[in-house]
Structures are given as structure tokens and as C-alpha cells.
Design a protein around this motif. Structure first.
Motif, mmCIF file in Angstrom:
data_model
loop_
_atom_site.group_PDB
_atom_site.id
_atom_site.type_symbol
_atom_site.label_atom_id
_atom_site.label_comp_id
_atom_site.label_asym_id
_atom_site.label_seq_id
_atom_site.Cartn_x
_atom_site.Cartn_y
_atom_site.Cartn_z
ATOM 1 N N SER A 1 59.131 19.936 33.445
ATOM 2 C CA SER A 1 60.041 18.792 33.527
ATOM 3 C C SER A 1 61.502 19.224 33.541
ATOM 4 O O SER A 1 62.360 18.472 33.999
ATOM 5 N N PHE A 2 61.804 20.416 33.039
ATOM 6 C CA PHE A 2 63.176 20.904 33.089
ATOM 7 C C PHE A 2 63.623 21.129 34.534
ATOM 8 O O PHE A 2 64.818 21.198 34.823
ATOM 9 N N VAL A 3 62.654 21.249 35.431
ATOM 10 C CA VAL A 3 62.933 21.416 36.855
ATOM 11 C C VAL A 3 62.815 20.089 37.598
ATOM 12 O O VAL A 3 63.623 19.785 38.477
ATOM 13 N N THR A 4 61.825 19.276 37.235
ATOM 14 C CA THR A 4 61.509 18.085 38.029
ATOM 15 C C THR A 4 62.223 16.824 37.566
ATOM 16 O O THR A 4 62.410 15.900 38.359
ATOM 17 N N ASP A 5 62.610 16.740 36.302
ATOM 18 C CA ASP A 5 63.181 15.507 35.766
ATOM 19 C C ASP A 5 64.690 15.455 36.011
ATOM 20 O O ASP A 5 65.434 16.305 35.506
ATOM 21 N N PRO A 6 65.175 14.472 36.758
ATOM 22 C CA PRO A 6 66.616 14.409 37.050
ATOM 23 C C PRO A 6 67.481 14.307 35.796
ATOM 24 O O PRO A 6 68.567 14.892 35.746
ATOM 25 N N ALA A 7 67.007 13.562 34.788
ATOM 26 C CA ALA A 7 67.797 13.430 33.560
ATOM 27 C C ALA A 7 67.909 14.763 32.838
ATOM 28 O O ALA A 7 68.981 15.112 32.299
ATOM 29 N N ALA A 8 66.823 15.518 32.806
ATOM 30 C CA ALA A 8 66.866 16.838 32.169
ATOM 31 C C ALA A 8 67.814 17.754 32.922
ATOM 32 O O ALA A 8 68.631 18.467 32.326
ATOM 33 N N ARG A 9 67.734 17.743 34.241
ATOM 34 C CA ARG A 9 68.631 18.595 35.031
ATOM 35 C C ARG A 9 70.094 18.213 34.787
ATOM 36 O O ARG A 9 70.967 19.088 34.686
ATOM 37 N N ALA A 10 70.366 16.920 34.688
ATOM 38 C CA ALA A 10 71.747 16.488 34.417
ATOM 39 C C ALA A 10 72.221 16.997 33.064
ATOM 40 O O ALA A 10 73.386 17.403 32.912
ATOM 41 N N GLY A 11 71.335 16.990 32.065
ATOM 42 C CA GLY A 11 71.706 17.496 30.750
ATOM 43 C C GLY A 11 71.994 18.984 30.766
ATOM 44 O O GLY A 11 72.994 19.442 30.192
#
Length: 304
Positions: A167-177
Motif C-alpha cells: 500500500s505504500f506504493v499503491t495508496d495515493p494518500a500514503a504516497r502523499a504522506g
């Protein structure tokens, strides 16, 4: 099942959800060179880049913040020398006793980045020395407690952790963080520390990115990631024993893989990165939206 046992099970699941939420280099030191179009190697291409070597700078061990350490390790070797220690630190929740608080104060930190969700922060707020700016960058989305509640076997728990790293790669919110964190690290002067709850998942991913940016070998990146199991062995065992006492050994064994790290967890994220972006450079530039200038600033700090 009694009301008390149901409540205890729910509490255990919520506690475990909080516990698990705790996880290229271009030659030249100038921003002009680093802002160019030279390709940066992916994680998988770093295996020949040497190994770790000690430096004269040692990071203090904190008894009450047991996963506190230097992102540079002992000064990991890269093709361009050794990483600079005393710049970026990583940690679990920063709740030090008085002696460790004094030690932290001596590091003259300029900023502390808390990657926990508001719910995690509410359970255990940081206790910080005077001086550093506190920056809250919550990373993780979804209902972790609900996910933990679905676990039935240790393999389920391992897959849960692998999916979190993906999810650190696929989740846009995680990537923004992660983009905000890396940008702040690049632009803020002085020693800085970032942390989540256990200092292993969101924190581990960030550390792997910084180490790879510096050109640390893939083997050393993974070895450093796995140090969580050494640094937090005692606290992991206490948590395991607490679950066993309250819920029985069967439940404790199901949840045990959530307490530490396994090479397959980080590797799942790295494999997802390769599948989605091809290279780490593409992930940082396209996935996180970082500028070449930001990467250049980070490299300069990593080598100083």
C-alpha cells in the motif's frame, strides 16, 4: 462468549492494529548534477554496492524508545563513500523516560515527524525535548482493526503485513504522506527524526528509500530493516506474553508476525514498486511527485 471476553478480544484487535501501524544515487554533490536526467538504480540493482562499515559517530541506545537509531547505521558504505551519521534518525513512538529525554535533547533535533494516525497519537502522545518542531504527517488509511479481526492464522498475519507494504506504493494518500515527509526532510536544516508507533513499517519504508537514495547495497538496506527484531526483542516478547495471558497462545501465535518485521514484508513493497514504476527513481519522481532538486538536497545531506 461472555461480554467481558468479547470486549477483551476487541481491545486486543485494536491494540494489534496500532502495533502493526507502527513500518540511486547520482554522482556529484551539486544540485545541478543531481537535477539532471541520469537514471537512478532500482532497489534490485544495488547488490554490488558494497557493505556496511563503522564510523566514529555512535547513536545512543534509548531504553525507553527502543527502536531509536540512525538511518545511516554505522555509516553504511556506498559507491561514493559512507553515509553521514547524525542527520536523520528513525524511531518508534517517542515516549522517553527522563534520562532518555535528556539524551534526545543533546542531539539538538530540529524537527520530529510523527507518521501515526490521530488515533495512534491519542493513545500515546510523544514526549519531546525542548526545541524541535513537531510535524504530524499521518500515513495509513483504512480500518486496521477490522483487518486484524479477519486474521485466523500466522500466514494471514504475514500477508496482512505484506499488503501494508504494498500500500505504500499503491495508496495515493500514503504516497502523499511520504512525499511530504521526504520534502520536509530535504528542506529543514539540522538533525531530524521521523517515527511511527513501532518504528518498523512506515518508518522502515522511509529508511529504505533514504538508504537506497544514498546508494546503500540492497543487502544492507534489508539487514537494517530487520534490525527492528533485535532492537525491540524484549518489548515484542512482552506484548506477545500479554496477548497470550489475555487471549490464549493460539491468538498470540496468530498475531505474533504483526509484532516484528520479516524480509518478505519490505520485499513485497519493493516488488510492488518495481511492478508499478519500474525503478525507484520513477517512484520518487512520478509516484511521490518529488522534484530532482528535492532529491539533490537529500543526497547532499546524506553525504554532507
Amino acid at each position: 462468549m461472555t461480554h467481558r471476553s468479547t470486549a477483551l478480544r476487541r481491545t486486543t484487535r485494536a491494540t494489534m492494529a496500532v502495533a502493526v501501524s507502527g513500518s540511486f544515487l547520482l554522482a556529484g554533490a551539486t544540485a545541478a548534477n543531481a537535477a539532471g536526467s541520469t537514471d537512478l538504480p532500482s532497489f534490485g540493482s544495488l547488490g554490488a554496492f558494497g557493505s556496511s562499515a563503522p564510523t566514529t559517530v555512535e547513536t545512543p541506545r534509548l531504553a525507553t524508545v527502543d527502536n531509536f537509531r540512525d538511518v545511516a547505521g554505522p555509516g553504511y558504505r556506498t559507491p561514493f563513500g559512507h553515509m553521514r551519521t547524525g542527520v536523520f534518525y528513525r524511531a518508534n513512538a517517542i515516549t522517553p523516560g527522563d534520562a532518555d529525554l535528556a539524551t534526545l535533547e543533546g542531539l539538538k533535533l530540529s524537527a520530529v515527524y510523527d507518521l501515526r494516525t490521530p488515533e495512534e497519537v491519542a493513545q500515546k502522545a510523544d514526549r519531546l525535548p525542548a526545541g524541535p518542531e513537531y510535524v504530524h504527517i499521518p500515513i495509513l488509511s483504512g480500518d486496521l482493526a477490522a483487518g486484524v479481526a479477519q486474521l485466523r492464522t500466522p500466514d494471514d498475519a504475514r500477508r496482512f503485513m505484506q499488503d501494508m507494504n504494498r500500500s505504500f506504493v499503491t495508496d495515493p494518500a500514503a504516497r502523499a504522506g511520504f512525499a511530504q515527509l521526504l520534502t520536509d526532510l530535504a528542506n529543514t536544516p539540522g538533525p531530524q527524526v521521523y517515527h511511527c508507533t513501532a518504528g518498523k513499517d512506515r518508518t522502515g519504508w522511509t529508511s529504505a528509500l533514504l538508504q537506497t537514495l544514498a546508494g546503500v547495497s540492497g543487502d544492507d538496506v534489508m539487514s537494517d530493516y530487520l534490525l527492528t527484531n533485535e532492537y525491540t526483542a524484549a518489548s515484542m516478547e512482552r506484548t506477545y506474553e500479554g496477548i497470550k495471558a489475555g487471549q490464549g497462545q493460539g491468538i498470540a501465535d496468530v498475531y505474533r508476525p504483526l509484532l516484528g518485521v520479516d524480509a518478505s514484508y519490505l520485499q513485497a513493497g519493493l516488488d510492488e514498486l518495481a511492478a508499478k514504476y519500474g525503478t525507484v527513481q520513477n517512484y520518487l519522481l512520478d509516484g511521490l511527485g518529488l522534484s530532482p532538486v528535492t532529491l539533490a538536497k537529500l543526497r547532499i545531506k546524506l553525504f554532507g
